[in-house]
Scaffold this motif. Structure first.
Motif, PDB file in Angstrom:
ATOM      1  N   ILE A 201       0.848  -1.187   0.000  1.00  0.00           N
ATOM      2  CA  ILE A 201       0.000   0.000   0.000  1.00  0.00           C
ATOM      3  C   ILE A 201       0.883   1.237   0.000  1.00  0.00           C
ATOM      4  N   GLU A 202       0.652   2.109  -0.948  1.00  0.00           N
ATOM      5  CA  GLU A 202       1.444   3.325  -1.036  1.00  0.00           C
ATOM      6  C   GLU A 202       1.235   4.190   0.192  1.00  0.00           C
ATOM      7  N   GLU A 203       2.270   4.956   0.540  1.00  0.00           N
ATOM      8  CA  GLU A 203       2.240   5.789   1.745  1.00  0.00           C
ATOM      9  C   GLU A 203       1.025   6.713   1.779  1.00  0.00           C
ATOM     10  N   LYS A 204       0.667   7.282   0.628  1.00  0.00           N
ATOM     11  CA  LYS A 204      -0.430   8.253   0.586  1.00  0.00           C
ATOM     12  C   LYS A 204      -1.786   7.620   0.882  1.00  0.00           C
ATOM     13  N   TYR A 205      -1.878   6.280   0.800  1.00  0.00           N
ATOM     14  CA  TYR A 205      -3.149   5.601   1.038  1.00  0.00           C
ATOM     15  C   TYR A 205      -3.265   5.007   2.442  1.00  0.00           C
ATOM     16  N   LYS A 206      -2.170   4.978   3.183  1.00  0.00           N
ATOM     17  CA  LYS A 206      -2.150   4.265   4.454  1.00  0.00           C
ATOM     18  C   LYS A 206      -3.166   4.798   5.465  1.00  0.00           C
ATOM     19  N   GLU A 207      -3.434   6.107   5.426  1.00  0.00           N
ATOM     20  CA  GLU A 207      -4.386   6.684   6.361  1.00  0.00           C
ATOM     21  C   GLU A 207      -5.827   6.485   5.902  1.00  0.00           C
ATOM     22  N   GLU A 208      -6.021   6.010   4.666  1.00  0.00           N
ATOM     23  CA  GLU A 208      -7.365   5.918   4.105  1.00  0.00           C
ATOM     24  C   GLU A 208      -7.929   4.500   4.043  1.00  0.00           C
ATOM     25  N   VAL A 209      -7.067   3.501   4.228  1.00  0.00           N
ATOM     26  CA  VAL A 209      -7.515   2.122   3.972  1.00  0.00           C
ATOM     27  C   VAL A 209      -8.655   1.657   4.876  1.00  0.00           C
ATOM     28  N   PHE A 210      -8.815   2.309   6.033  1.00  0.00           N
ATOM     29  CA  PHE A 210      -9.891   1.897   6.933  1.00  0.00           C
ATOM     30  C   PHE A 210     -11.156   2.737   6.752  1.00  0.00           C
ATOM     31  N   GLU A 211     -11.124   3.681   5.802  1.00  0.00           N
ATOM     32  CA  GLU A 211     -12.300   4.515   5.576  1.00  0.00           C
ATOM     33  C   GLU A 211     -13.308   3.786   4.705  1.00  0.00           C
ATOM     34  N   ARG A 212     -14.598   4.000   4.969  1.00  0.00           N
ATOM     35  CA  ARG A 212     -15.654   3.335   4.199  1.00  0.00           C
ATOM     36  C   ARG A 212     -15.579   3.755   2.734  1.00  0.00           C
ATOM     37  N   ILE A 213     -15.845   2.787   1.869  1.00  0.00           N
ATOM     38  CA  ILE A 213     -15.881   2.930   0.410  1.00  0.00           C
ATOM     39  C   ILE A 213     -14.496   3.052  -0.203  1.00  0.00           C
ATOM     40  N   PHE A 214     -13.424   3.222   0.609  1.00  0.00           N
ATOM     41  CA  PHE A 214     -12.082   3.173   0.036  1.00  0.00           C
ATOM     42  C   PHE A 214     -11.769   1.718  -0.286  1.00  0.00           C
ATOM     43  N   THR A 215     -11.316   1.446  -1.507  1.00  0.00           N
ATOM     44  CA  THR A 215     -11.050   0.068  -1.903  1.00  0.00           C
ATOM     45  C   THR A 215      -9.562  -0.181  -2.041  1.00  0.00           C
ATOM     46  N   LEU A 216      -9.150  -1.367  -1.605  1.00  0.00           N
ATOM     47  CA  LEU A 216      -7.732  -1.695  -1.667  1.00  0.00           C
ATOM     48  C   LEU A 216      -7.205  -1.745  -3.088  1.00  0.00           C
ATOM     49  N   GLU A 217      -8.096  -1.968  -4.070  1.00  0.00           N
ATOM     50  CA  GLU A 217      -7.588  -1.989  -5.435  1.00  0.00           C
ATOM     51  C   GLU A 217      -7.115  -0.611  -5.865  1.00  0.00           C
ATOM     52  N   ASP A 218      -7.560   0.448  -5.165  1.00  0.00           N
ATOM     53  CA  ASP A 218      -7.070   1.793  -5.458  1.00  0.00           C
ATOM     54  C   ASP A 218      -5.566   1.865  -5.211  1.00  0.00           C
ATOM     55  N   SER A 219      -5.112   1.128  -4.200  1.00  0.00           N
ATOM     56  CA  SER A 219      -3.712   1.215  -3.837  1.00  0.00           C
ATOM     57  C   SER A 219      -2.907  -0.029  -4.179  1.00  0.00           C
ATOM     58  N   ARG A 220      -3.583  -1.125  -4.532  1.00  0.00           N
ATOM     59  CA  ARG A 220      -2.862  -2.360  -4.823  1.00  0.00           C
ATOM     60  C   ARG A 220      -3.049  -2.814  -6.263  1.00  0.00           C
ATOM     61  N   SER A 221      -4.183  -3.392  -6.559  1.00  0.00           N
ATOM     62  CA  SER A 221      -4.357  -3.981  -7.886  1.00  0.00           C
ATOM     63  C   SER A 221      -5.710  -3.628  -8.469  1.00  0.00           C
ATOM     64  N   LYS A 222      -5.714  -3.121  -9.674  1.00  0.00           N
ATOM     65  CA  LYS A 222      -6.952  -2.757 -10.371  1.00  0.00           C
ATOM     66  C   LYS A 222      -7.740  -3.994 -10.819  1.00  0.00           C
ATOM     67  N   SER A 223      -7.112  -5.138 -10.778  1.00  0.00           N
ATOM     68  CA  SER A 223      -7.777  -6.342 -11.286  1.00  0.00           C
ATOM     69  C   SER A 223      -8.770  -6.919 -10.288  1.00  0.00           C
ATOM     70  N   TYR A 224      -8.727  -6.422  -9.049  1.00  0.00           N
ATOM     71  CA  TYR A 224      -9.652  -6.907  -8.032  1.00  0.00           C
ATOM     72  C   TYR A 224     -10.641  -5.817  -7.668  1.00  0.00           C
ATOM     73  N   GLN A 225     -11.873  -6.189  -7.500  1.00  0.00           N
ATOM     74  CA  GLN A 225     -12.910  -5.244  -7.098  1.00  0.00           C
ATOM     75  C   GLN A 225     -13.392  -5.607  -5.702  1.00  0.00           C
ATOM     76  N   GLY A 226     -13.621  -4.594  -4.883  1.00  0.00           N
ATOM     77  CA  GLY A 226     -14.113  -4.828  -3.538  1.00  0.00           C
ATOM     78  C   GLY A 226     -15.140  -3.783  -3.165  1.00  0.00           C
ATOM     79  N   SER A 227     -15.821  -4.019  -2.055  1.00  0.00           N
ATOM     80  CA  SER A 227     -16.874  -3.092  -1.636  1.00  0.00           C
ATOM     81  C   SER A 227     -16.312  -1.881  -0.902  1.00  0.00           C
ATOM     82  N   GLY A 228     -15.085  -1.995  -0.398  1.00  0.00           N
ATOM     83  CA  GLY A 228     -14.527  -0.901   0.373  1.00  0.00           C
ATOM     84  C   GLY A 228     -15.048  -0.857   1.798  1.00  0.00           C
ATOM     85  N   LEU A 229     -15.714  -1.928   2.231  1.00  0.00           N
ATOM     86  CA  LEU A 229     -16.294  -1.944   3.576  1.00  0.00           C
ATOM     87  C   LEU A 229     -15.612  -2.938   4.513  1.00  0.00           C
ATOM     88  N   GLY A 230     -14.891  -3.906   3.949  1.00  0.00           N
ATOM     89  CA  GLY A 230     -14.290  -4.961   4.767  1.00  0.00           C
ATOM     90  C   GLY A 230     -13.391  -4.436   5.870  1.00  0.00           C
TER      91      GLY A 230
END
Length: 306
Positions: free
Chosen positions: A241-270
Motif C-alpha cells: 500500500i502506497e504511503e499516501k493511502y495508508k491513512e485511508e484504507v480503513f475509511e468506508r468505500i475506500f477500496t484496496l484496489e485503489d492502492s494495490r491492484s486494479k484487477s480486483y474489485q471490492g466493496s470498500g467496507l471490509g
C-alpha cells in the motif's frame, strides 16, 4: 516638602498595587478561560464559560466565545442527528433489499437443477450473492456504528481462535502455492474479546492478504504476548500500500484496489468493519507497508491476566 514627597510615593505605590491586582485578576481570568475551553474540547461537553467580571473588554470576549460555543454545539447536534438518521436509513434499506435477493437466490437454485439453464443460472447466482454480501456488509456496519449490534465481551483464547481460523484457509493457501509462517505461542493467551468478532477480523485480514498480496506468495500470522495486551499481525509480501493511502484504507468505500491492484474489485467496507469491530473490543488496528517487500496489518486486544 517631605510630606508632599511621602504622599506622592504612597500614591505611586497604591497605583502600582492597583495595577498589579488588576493585571493579576486578568491573568487569572484568562487562565480560567483557557482551561475551561480545553476541558470543553477534550470532553466534548456543551457547557458555556461563566465568569463574573467588571472588565468591559473581557465581557465582550466572553460573549463572543460563548456564541461560538453555542454555534458549534448546534452544528454537532445537527450532525449527530443526520448521522443517526443515515445509519438507520442504511440499516432499513439493507434489510429491505435482503429479502427479495434471498428469494431470487432460491429460484436460481431451482433453475440450476436443469442442465441447459445451469450456466446462466450459475452466473445469476454468483452476482446475486455478491450483491447480498455487499448488503450484509452495509447492514453490519450500520448496526455496529449505530450501536444496534451489541458485542458481548468475555474471556477468549486468542491463540486457539487464530489456529482454527488459519486452518480454514488451508486449501486456498495450498492452491495459491503460498509460503506460510504461523508464529503462535504454545501457551494460552486470554484476551477480553468476542470469538465471533475476532474470527471475522481475522477472516477479513487473511482474505485481503491472499487477495491483494498474493503476488508475494507469502502469508504470515504472528501473535506477540505483550504485558497488557496481545498483538496479532497478518503479513503479506505483495504489492503493498502506497504511503499516501495508508491513512485511508480503513475509511468506508475506500477500496484496496485503489492502492494495490486494479484487477480486483471490492466493496470498500471490509476493513472499515474490521476497524469498527477491533475498536468495539477495546483494541487498536494499524497498517505498515513497504510495497513489494512487506505489508502488515496488526491489531491489539487487551489481555486478561488472571
Amino acid at each position: 516638602m517631605k510630606v508632599t514627597l511621602i504622599i506622592i510615593i504612597i500614591t505611586l505605590i497604591v497605583i502600582i498595587c492597583i495595577q498589579y491586582v488588576k493585571n493579576s485578576k486578568t491573568s487569572k481570568d484568562i487562565k480560567y478561560i483557557r482551561e475551561t475551553l480545553q476541558h470543553i474540547v477534550e470532553k466534548g461537553s456543551t457547557e458555556r464559560i461563566k465568569l463574573f467580571t467588571s472588565d468591559d473588554e473581557m465581557k465582550q470576549l466572553l460573549t463572543a466565545i460563548n456564541k461560538l460555543l453555542d454555534y458549534n454545539n448546534n452544528n454537532i447536534t445537527k450532525y449527530n442527528k443526520a448521522k443517526i438518521s443515515m445509519k438507520k436509513m442504511l440499516s432499513n434499506i439493507s434489510h429491505d433489499l435482503k429479502t427479495p435477493l434471498t428469494v431470487i437466490l432460491g429460484y436460481v437454485e431451482m433453475l440450476k437443477l436443469k442442465s441447459e439453464e445451469k450456466v446462466m443460472a450459475d452466473k445469476i447466482y454468483e452476482k446475486a450473492e455478491e450483491v447480498l454480501d455487499l448488503i450484509n456488509k452495509f447492514f453490519d456496519l450500520a448496526r455496529i456504528e449505530s450501536g444496534d449490534k451489541k458485542i458481548q465481551i468475555s474471556k477468549v483464547n486468542i491463540c486457539e481462535i487464530c489456529r482454527t481460523t488459519i486452518l480454514n484457509f488451508y486449501d486456498t493457501l495450498q492452491v495459491e502455492n503460498m509460503e506460510v509462517l504461523i508464529d503462535i505461542p504454545e501457551k494460552d493467551i486470554f484476551v477480553l474479546g468476542n470469538e465471533e468478532a475476532i474470527i471475522r477480523i481475522l477472516n477479513n485480514l487473511i482474505f485481503n492478504a491472499i487477495r491483494y498480496g498474493g503476488s508475494g506468495k507469502y502469508l504470515g500470522l504472528v501473535i506477540s504476548d505483550e504485558e497488557t495486551f496481545a498483538h496479532i499481525k497478518v503479513i503479506d509480501k505483495g504489492k503493498g500500500i502506497e504511503e499516501k493511502y495508508k491513512e485511508e484504507v480503513f475509511e468506508r468505500i475506500f477500496t484496496l484496489e485503489d492502492s494495490r491492484s486494479k484487477s480486483y474489485q471490492g466493496s470498500g467496507l471490509g476493513l472499515t468493519i474490521t476497524k469498527s469491530l477491533v475498536e468495539a473490543l477495546g483494541g487498536t488496528i494499524h497498517v505498515n507497508s513497504l510495497p513489494n517487500v512487506k505489508t502488515t496489518f496488526s491489531f491489539t486486544l487487551n489481555k486478561l491476566n488472571y
